[in-house]
Design an enzyme around this catalytic site. Structure first.
Site, short mmCIF file in Angstrom:
data_model
loop_
_atom_site.label_atom_id
_atom_site.label_comp_id
_atom_site.label_asym_id
_atom_site.label_seq_id
_atom_site.Cartn_x
_atom_site.Cartn_y
_atom_site.Cartn_z
N ASP A 63 3.95 1.89 7.80
CA ASP A 63 4.39 3.07 8.07
C ASP A 63 4.37 4.40 8.51
O ASP A 63 2.39 5.11 8.36
CB ASP A 63 5.47 3.24 7.08
N TYR A 124 -3.47 -3.35 -0.24
CA TYR A 124 -3.01 -2.62 -0.36
C TYR A 124 -4.06 -1.70 -1.53
O TYR A 124 -3.96 -1.62 -2.33
CB TYR A 124 -1.86 -1.44 -0.18
#
Length: 285
Positions: A63, A124
């Site tokens: 994003d 992540y």
């Protein structure tokens, strides 16, 4: 679904990094916003003097504001173009790309490789500080400031209830036709020597906003606003909870993408395209 490379083309794997703060995410957008995909495709077209834009496929579509240290993508190029430019392409792209995105390697991909569908996990990291003085100025673009002291042990206890295969609808922004079932392989917090708290979040795949929502829920546990069992109860409820805060993107970095052995790539590619359901749940395929 077949993912064969067209005759006369070669699939090229790209390993890359970027600082996401000035990008409107990975994917190209209709109104011309600056994106990682758009920048790389434009640079590739320019340095190879191509009239056509060759589209990238990425392992994880980040994003706006999210960073990547170990992103992976692929692109199918005409064999003649690849043979002509392969030896100098990396250096030429380095000279053309903006300084907040770097490609580290360009290699001919093995048969069956698909940057998105062949991946077996994505890892992540989310970084946050509870230092009352705030964020180190040199880390401000990559670390979230949290205003309350955080109990790491409570956060890890809450995180343990979320690991495994679940329907993460409560922690995802739904997309029509897409499943929210994921296998969360690892979710844990460590405090670095500099005091920054770092979450490792590893799964076979992630749905939209999943990592940032999980982190938001665990921060509420860490600062005492919610009990340890609250994130697990939200997961079991299976619906979005307005109390789950989607934390800001700049603390999030895609660190690494994992792939199976070359001989298993094609099988993983096919498996990942199947829509999953949990045992006993309705639907199939």
């Amino acid at each position: 679904m077949s993912d064969d490379v067209q005759d006369g083309f070669v699939r090229v794997r790209l390993d890359l990094s970027y600082d996401g703060r000035d990008f409107s995410g990975w994917a190209k957008q209709a109104h011309g916003q600056r994106t990682v995909q758009g920048g790389i495709e434009d640079a590739l077209r320019t340095v190879t003097r191509s009239k056509e834009t060759y589209e990238l496929t990425v392992a994880g579509r980040t994003d706006a504001g999210v960073h990547a240290r170990g992103q992976v993508a692929h692109v199918d190029l005409p064999v003649e173009l690849w043979e002509e430019h392969r030896d100098k392409l990396l250096r030429r792209l380095a000279g053309r790309l903006a300084h907040d995105v770097r490609i580290w390697s360009l290699t001919e991909a093995p048969g069956g490789f698909n940057a998105r569908f062949s991946a077996i996990w994505r890892r992540y990291a989310y970084r946050v500080t509870d230092d009352p003085g705030g964020v180190d100025p040199l880390l401000r673009g990559h670390v979230l400031r949290h205003d309350w002291a955080l109990d790491m042990d409570a956060m890890n206890e809450a995180a343990a209830a979320l690991v495994g295969e679940h329907d993460f609808a409560a922690y995802c922004k739904r997309r029509e036709g897409a499943t929210t079932i994921r296998t969360l392989q690892e979710l844990r917090w460590e405090r670095r020597p500099d005091g920054v708290l770092e979450a490792t979040v590893k799964a076979d795949a992630f749905c939209h906003n999943m990592v940032r929502s999980l982190v938001g829920a665990l921060l509420f546990v860490g600062d005492g606003h919610r009990p340890v069992d609250w994130p697990g109860k939200v997961l079991a409820a299976g619906v979005r909870d307005s109390a789950v805060h989607v934390v800001r993107p700049h603390g999030l970095t895609l660190e690494e993408v994992g792939y199976p052995a070359d001989e298993l790539l094609a099988a993983r590619n096919r498996e990942a395209r199947n829509k999953r359901s949990l045992p006993g749940s309705a639907g199939c395929c």
